[in-house]
Design a protein around this motif. Sequence first.
Motif, PDB file in Angstrom:
ATOM      1  N   GLU A   1       0.840  -1.191   0.000  1.00  0.00           N
ATOM      2  CA  GLU A   1       0.000   0.000   0.000  1.00  0.00           C
ATOM      3  C   GLU A   1       0.877   1.243   0.000  1.00  0.00           C
ATOM      4  N   GLN A   2       0.642   2.108  -0.969  1.00  0.00           N
ATOM      5  CA  GLN A   2       1.410   3.338  -1.117  1.00  0.00           C
ATOM      6  C   GLN A   2       0.598   4.515  -0.583  1.00  0.00           C
ATOM      7  N   GLN A   3       1.177   5.272   0.328  1.00  0.00           N
ATOM      8  CA  GLN A   3       0.490   6.422   0.916  1.00  0.00           C
ATOM      9  C   GLN A   3       0.780   7.688   0.099  1.00  0.00           C
ATOM     10  N   VAL A   4      -0.253   8.503  -0.043  1.00  0.00           N
ATOM     11  CA  VAL A   4      -0.160   9.746  -0.808  1.00  0.00           C
ATOM     12  C   VAL A   4      -0.793  10.862   0.015  1.00  0.00           C
ATOM     13  N   GLU A   5      -0.302  12.082  -0.154  1.00  0.00           N
ATOM     14  CA  GLU A   5      -0.914  13.214   0.535  1.00  0.00           C
ATOM     15  C   GLU A   5      -2.354  13.370   0.079  1.00  0.00           C
ATOM     16  N   PRO A   6      -3.328  13.268   0.983  1.00  0.00           N
ATOM     17  CA  PRO A   6      -4.731  13.376   0.593  1.00  0.00           C
ATOM     18  C   PRO A   6      -5.074  14.777   0.091  1.00  0.00           C
ATOM     19  N   CYS A   7      -6.119  14.861  -0.714  1.00  0.00           N
ATOM     20  CA  CYS A   7      -6.534  16.157  -1.249  1.00  0.00           C
ATOM     21  C   CYS A   7      -8.015  16.115  -1.597  1.00  0.00           C
ATOM     22  N   ASP A   8      -8.573  17.264  -1.882  1.00  0.00           N
ATOM     23  CA  ASP A   8      -9.934  17.399  -2.386  1.00  0.00           C
ATOM     24  C   ASP A   8      -9.836  17.513  -3.905  1.00  0.00           C
TER      25      ASP A   8
END
Length: 348
Positions: free
Chosen positions: A292-299
């Motif tokens: 699982e690769q984590q990414v900075e969340p966004c709208d």
Amino acid sequence: MEDRKVRWGILGTAEIATKVVAGMHDAENAEVVAVASRDLGRAQAWADEQNVPQAFGSYDELLADDSIDAVYLPVPTAHRNDWIKKAARAGKHVYAEKPLADGVEDAIEVCKENGGQFMDGTMWLHSNRTHEIEQRIANGDIGEVRRVTSAFTFKAPNKEWYEGGNGRTDKTREPMGCFGDQGWYPISATLWSFNYELPEKVQMTHVSKNSIDTIVACGGTLWFSGGRMATFDAGCELAHRSQVETVGDAGLIKIEDLVGGQGRSGFFGAYGEPFTGSSYYILGDVDGKDTEQQVEPCDHVVKLVEKFSSIVLSGELESQWPERSMACHKVMSALFESAESDGAVVAL
């Protein structure tokens, strides 16, 4: 000039506009200044509720306001091309909802002729996660993309909704039915995975229609050169899925919450209200190990509006956005032709 914001107008008070206007308020380089409806009372009530300063009782009045730089068009698909052209001729940049309608080529050309940026409302394309995955694919992290499997489905809430009570299930409002509204996502994800190369041929292998002859569920196959292919399904007859799996000869990438970005949580509010998400994806290696690769969340909406506004402020139009729109529309049109021709194979 560095602090200038793009001044936005909204043509219509459709349900999706409530989500979009919230993103516009949060975007750093945008300012929502007006909304228009065919009824001034409705426009004013919506403006008051959504914190928009000006309300107009007609779309033409809003377009005549020279202080407005760009417009968002959530008008019904059947009327969208006319308003894209009118907006472009009024000197506005245009962000239009999808799917697109037949003849959109002319509408996009009018935007170009009048120096306007055109972009459709495929929000997920603008997320941090999408940009990171694009770079992985471009870098060859999963090798050559050979297969794509994608879907966007959910279950109709009731029989009335299924039988034309919603715009998606009434072809007089949405000509391609659920395929137009929901199918746009898996088709756009497929083309994105293949860097917008068009397939050689397509076929709608399954179509389900309601009592008013509108597509409510469907699935199909797209064949690309060199033996590459993609399959998809969409509609309102199955459990909720919003996913794409992009498979290369050296690995794969899976997104299980493509459209809303809310994870497999059952939180459907992400589709209709401000939401920050799209924080992970799955990277699989050639031997079948997933991480699982984590990414900075966004709208998604904020990112789209900020990207569009940055183009407007730069004065340098970006042709990739109308080109992406046209590629998706062309493939959608071919698949719809197949659906209306008893599943005939259609060459592009």
